[in-house]
Write a protein that holds these residues in place. Structure first.
Motif, PDB file in Angstrom:
ATOM      1  N   THR A 169       0.819  -1.208   0.000  1.00 49.34           N
ATOM      2  CA  THR A 169       0.000   0.000   0.000  1.00 49.34           C
ATOM      3  C   THR A 169       0.854   1.259   0.000  1.00 49.34           C
ATOM      4  OG1 THR A 169      -0.140   0.188   2.413  1.00 49.34           O
ATOM      5  CG2 THR A 169      -1.786  -1.199   1.321  1.00 49.34           C
ATOM      6  N   VAL A 170       0.201   2.356  -0.402  1.00 48.27           N
ATOM      7  CA  VAL A 170       0.745   3.706  -0.268  1.00 48.27           C
ATOM      8  C   VAL A 170      -0.201   4.474   0.644  1.00 48.27           C
ATOM      9  CG1 VAL A 170       1.230   5.886  -1.446  1.00 48.27           C
ATOM     10  CG2 VAL A 170       1.865   3.717  -2.526  1.00 48.27           C
ATOM     11  N   ILE A 171       0.362   5.131   1.661  1.00 45.56           N
ATOM     12  CA  ILE A 171      -0.465   5.901   2.592  1.00 45.56           C
ATOM     13  C   ILE A 171      -0.089   7.368   2.504  1.00 45.56           C
ATOM     14  CG2 ILE A 171      -0.928   6.373   5.038  1.00 45.56           C
ATOM     15  CD1 ILE A 171      -0.927   3.452   5.600  1.00 45.56           C
ATOM     16  N   LEU A 172      -1.107   8.227   2.436  1.00 50.58           N
ATOM     17  CA  LEU A 172      -0.919   9.671   2.513  1.00 50.58           C
ATOM     18  C   LEU A 172      -1.220  10.093   3.945  1.00 50.58           C
ATOM     19  CD1 LEU A 172      -2.716  10.803  -0.777  1.00 50.58           C
ATOM     20  CD2 LEU A 172      -0.326  10.149  -0.448  1.00 50.58           C
ATOM     21  N   LEU A 221      -3.561   0.202  -5.148  1.00 48.58           N
ATOM     22  CA  LEU A 221      -3.599  -0.199  -6.555  1.00 48.58           C
ATOM     23  C   LEU A 221      -2.481  -1.170  -6.924  1.00 48.58           C
ATOM     24  CD1 LEU A 221      -4.503   3.225  -8.198  1.00 48.58           C
ATOM     25  CD2 LEU A 221      -5.989   1.242  -7.874  1.00 48.58           C
ATOM     26  N   HIS A 222      -1.469  -1.319  -6.099  1.00 48.86           N
ATOM     27  CA  HIS A 222      -0.381  -2.259  -6.365  1.00 48.86           C
ATOM     28  C   HIS A 222      -0.713  -3.631  -5.796  1.00 48.86           C
ATOM     29  CE1 HIS A 222       2.545   0.385  -8.211  1.00 48.86           C
ATOM     30  NE2 HIS A 222       2.360   1.284  -7.252  1.00 48.86           N
ATOM     31  N   MET A 223      -0.141  -4.665  -6.445  1.00 50.36           N
ATOM     32  CA  MET A 223      -0.391  -6.042  -6.037  1.00 50.36           C
ATOM     33  C   MET A 223       0.794  -6.654  -5.283  1.00 50.36           C
ATOM     34  SD  MET A 223      -3.404  -6.253  -7.149  1.00 50.36           S
ATOM     35  CE  MET A 223      -3.700  -7.984  -6.787  1.00 50.36           C
ATOM     36  N   ASP A 224       1.872  -5.896  -5.132  1.00 47.97           N
ATOM     37  CA  ASP A 224       3.064  -6.394  -4.429  1.00 47.97           C
ATOM     38  C   ASP A 224       3.717  -5.220  -3.707  1.00 47.97           C
ATOM     39  OD1 ASP A 224       5.081  -8.047  -3.528  1.00 47.97           O
ATOM     40  OD2 ASP A 224       5.467  -8.958  -5.483  1.00 47.97           O
ATOM     41  N   LYS A 225       4.850  -5.464  -3.090  1.00 52.71           N
ATOM     42  CA  LYS A 225       5.532  -4.453  -2.288  1.00 52.71           C
ATOM     43  C   LYS A 225       5.755  -3.177  -3.091  1.00 52.71           C
ATOM     44  CE  LYS A 225       8.131  -7.932   0.344  1.00 52.71           C
ATOM     45  NZ  LYS A 225       7.627  -9.101  -0.428  1.00 52.71           N
ATOM     46  N   VAL A 226       5.506  -2.031  -2.454  1.00 55.53           N
ATOM     47  CA  VAL A 226       5.732  -0.727  -3.077  1.00 55.53           C
ATOM     48  C   VAL A 226       7.040  -0.190  -2.503  1.00 55.53           C
ATOM     49  CG1 VAL A 226       4.761   1.529  -3.609  1.00 55.53           C
ATOM     50  CG2 VAL A 226       3.235  -0.399  -3.076  1.00 55.53           C
ATOM     51  N   GLN A 227       8.059  -0.041  -3.351  1.00 58.13           N
ATOM     52  CA  GLN A 227       9.368   0.326  -2.799  1.00 58.13           C
ATOM     53  C   GLN A 227       9.876   1.693  -3.234  1.00 58.13           C
ATOM     54  OE1 GLN A 227      12.667  -2.130  -3.799  1.00 58.13           O
ATOM     55  NE2 GLN A 227      12.327  -2.090  -5.995  1.00 58.13           N
ATOM     56  N   THR A 228       9.107   2.421  -4.038  1.00 58.89           N
ATOM     57  CA  THR A 228       9.543   3.772  -4.414  1.00 58.89           C
ATOM     58  C   THR A 228       8.336   4.633  -4.745  1.00 58.89           C
ATOM     59  OG1 THR A 228      10.880   5.051  -5.985  1.00 58.89           O
ATOM     60  CG2 THR A 228       9.872   3.030  -6.819  1.00 58.89           C
ATOM     61  N   LEU A 229       8.423   5.918  -4.428  1.00 56.99           N
ATOM     62  CA  LEU A 229       7.364   6.877  -4.769  1.00 56.99           C
ATOM     63  C   LEU A 229       7.927   8.288  -4.669  1.00 56.99           C
ATOM     64  CD1 LEU A 229       4.728   7.215  -1.867  1.00 56.99           C
ATOM     65  CD2 LEU A 229       7.119   6.693  -1.537  1.00 56.99           C
ATOM     66  N   GLN A 230       7.259   9.224  -5.349  1.00 52.38           N
ATOM     67  CA  GLN A 230       7.693  10.627  -5.310  1.00 52.38           C
ATOM     68  C   GLN A 230       6.555  11.543  -5.714  1.00 52.38           C
ATOM     69  OE1 GLN A 230      10.706  12.787  -8.067  1.00 52.38           O
ATOM     70  NE2 GLN A 230      11.955  12.030  -6.374  1.00 52.38           N
ATOM     71  N   TYR A 268       7.115  -3.916  -6.742  1.00 55.28           N
ATOM     72  CA  TYR A 268       7.623  -5.240  -7.098  1.00 55.28           C
ATOM     73  C   TYR A 268       6.749  -5.910  -8.149  1.00 55.28           C
ATOM     74  CZ  TYR A 268      11.163  -5.734  -3.388  1.00 55.28           C
ATOM     75  OH  TYR A 268      12.275  -5.602  -2.608  1.00 55.28           O
ATOM     76  N   ASP A 269       5.522  -5.434  -8.323  1.00 57.91           N
ATOM     77  CA  ASP A 269       4.621  -6.048  -9.304  1.00 57.91           C
ATOM     78  C   ASP A 269       4.922  -5.593 -10.733  1.00 57.91           C
ATOM     79  OD1 ASP A 269       3.636  -3.476  -9.429  1.00 57.91           O
ATOM     80  OD2 ASP A 269       1.697  -3.941  -8.531  1.00 57.91           O
ATOM     81  N   LYS A 270       6.092  -4.942 -10.929  1.00 62.17           N
ATOM     82  CA  LYS A 270       6.583  -4.494 -12.238  1.00 62.17           C
ATOM     83  C   LYS A 270       5.714  -3.405 -12.855  1.00 62.17           C
ATOM     84  CE  LYS A 270       8.565  -9.059 -13.212  1.00 62.17           C
ATOM     85  NZ  LYS A 270       8.682 -10.160 -14.196  1.00 62.17           N
ATOM     86  N   GLY A 289      10.673  -5.560 -15.388  1.00 62.48           N
ATOM     87  CA  GLY A 289      11.174  -5.984 -14.082  1.00 62.48           C
ATOM     88  C   GLY A 289      10.593  -5.144 -12.965  1.00 62.48           C
ATOM     89  N   GLN A 290      10.946  -5.507 -11.734  1.00 64.28           N
ATOM     90  CA  GLN A 290      10.488  -4.758 -10.571  1.00 64.28           C
ATOM     91  C   GLN A 290      11.005  -3.327 -10.645  1.00 64.28           C
ATOM     92  OE1 GLN A 290      11.934  -6.880  -7.158  1.00 64.28           O
ATOM     93  NE2 GLN A 290      10.822  -8.760  -7.645  1.00 64.28           N
TER      94      GLN A 290
END
Length: 446
Positions: free
Chosen positions: A223-226, A240-249, A263-265, A286-287
């Protein structure tokens, strides 16, 4: 006439006689030191200690002593702790076995100084850091804080102006996982879900510079939390993602626009006013390791993947503007110069840092270097000095490199116009890098 000559042969000495001769020689050698009279007083008229110090002058303070050139050492220690307007801060997360800390490095390009100003002990393995100046106390002016995401679901916010800080200023989320209650009616995935925060490690953070009380976090719970930092609670939960979320901006200029990679590419672009209805998704080979906005082309952003590719995408189009095979392994660092248009620097787990010219969406390699730091974890560009980058690696911890020392870089970018992106909320000196390393060393590269 024959003459006979011969030598007188002495009879061999017995072992007892040899020992007596050796002992006598040893006694003669030791006799000169007078060890047999060691405990006896040689001179009864010896000078007392007080008489030997009679000719010394003692001053009441260092100020009066003409031989003491440094009158007050505390003054010099205070100067080292004083942060000047020309200083830049580099935040580095460090791990050494079971010891986790956050190091605040001070870098001054003009004075050629680079050292650890102070450090903060952390309770868990740091994974991401994000500088911010929002203070939830309405009576306080903008501060100097850093949010830290770690292996726990809790985000800690520390005050960088406090040395020897023992606890964070405030925290977001809780380690306790509460059961979700099912509600009747239509489910809105952007607002419902875990209202207390994340349930797994926090992998990345992004602060909204226009709406200063908003912080976005990406987690291994998909998940992404605001976060609304004025209340300390989640304002929206994006699923909206199905796997680990490892970057955002967050977008550097548009308050409502956010991009994330997983990670869900996939990479997802959100309109945070209604993220469930207004979003766009891109799929990759890829991821997704890193995403970053192009502050010189506000509609464009870059995404890097685990298989070494870098994609440039237009938020209005489904197809990438270009695809670049940048490295042999995952691209862990993806940074555009703060002031030089088209200057892109990438770092990778293949141990290399590469400098690219992507002007006109036609990328070309300018320079490549093995940093001798092992696996590279991250990269960051100085906001004040467009050619100065910081890198975090497996060995030697943190390193700063001025890429303008490379002749090829000067030939391509030296005469290019410097553009400063307008930002009303920018403050003095903030450049960040996050890394984990077993070595406490930090170095400067030229």
């Amino acid at each position: 006439m024959d003459v006979a000559s011969g030598e007188t042969v002495e009879p061999p000495q017995e072992d007892g006689d040899q020992e007596e001769v050796t002992e006598k020689l040893n006694d003669d050698e030791l006799a000169e030191y007078g060890l047999d009279k060691y405990d006896e007083e040689e001179n009864t008229d010896a000078v007392s200690l007080g008489d030997t110090l009679a000719g010394l002058t003692v001053y009441g303070s260092n100020e009066r002593d003409p031989y003491v050139t440094i009158k007050d050492t505390e003054q010099y220690e205070q100067e080292d702790f004083l942060i000047k307007p020309s200083d830049n801060l580099i935040i580095c997360g460090r791990v050494d076995k079971d010891h986790c800390s956050l190091e605040v490095h001070l870098y001054n390009h003009d004075e050629d100084s680079f050292y650890v100003h102070h450090d903060i002990l952390l309770p868990a393995y740091p994974l991401s850091v994000e500088w911010l100046n929002f203070d939830p106390n309405p009576d306080e002016s903008p501060g100097n804080y850093v949010a830290v995401g770690n292996m726990t679901p809790v985000i800690e916010v520390w005050d960088l102006d406090v040395v020897d800080s023992l606890e964070p200023v405030f925290s977001l989320g809780s380690k306790k996982e509460k059961k979700k209650k099912k509600k009747k009616g239509k489910k809105n995935s952007s607002t419902e879900g875990n209202q207390d925060g994340h349930t797994d490690a926090v992998l990345d953070l992004s602060w909204n510079k226009q709406n200063r009380n908003v912080l976005a976090s990406a987690s291994a719970d998909n998940t992404v939390i605001l976060w609304d930092m004025s209340t300390g609670k989640p304002a929206a939960n994006l699923t909206l993602h199905m796997d680990k979320v490892q970057t955002l901006q967050f977008h550097p200029f548009e308050t409502q626009t956010l991009v994330s990679g997983s990670y869900d590419k996939s990479a997802v672009l959100y309109d945070c006013r209604s993220p469930q209805d207004n979003h766009r998704i891109w799929r990759f080979s890829g991821q997704v390791e890193r995403v970053t906005w192009n502050h010189f082309s506000p509609c464009n952003f870059l995404a890097s993947t685990e298989d070494g590719f870098v994609y440039c995408l237009d938020a209005r189009s489904d197809k990438p503007l270009f695809t670049l095979k940048a490295h042999n392994e995952e691209v862990s660092g993806l940074q555009l110069s703060s002031q030089i248009k088209g200057c892109l620097v990438t770092s990778s787990a293949d141990k290399y840092v590469k400098i690219w010219d992507i002007l006109g969406d036609k990328p070309s390699l300018i320079h490549s270097r093995d940093m001798k730091m092992g696996v590279l974890f991250c990269a960051a560009c100085c906001p004040d000095l467009p050619f100065v980058y910081a890198f975090g690696g497996e060995r030697e911890g943190l390193r700063v490199w001025d890429i303008s020392s490379i002749s090829a870089v000067n030939e391509v970018f030296g005469s290019r116009e410097r553009l400063v992106a307008a930002n009303t909320n920018s403050t003095t000196s903030s450049s960040f890098a996050s890394s984990s390393s077993k070595s406490p060393e930090a170095g400067m590269e030229s």
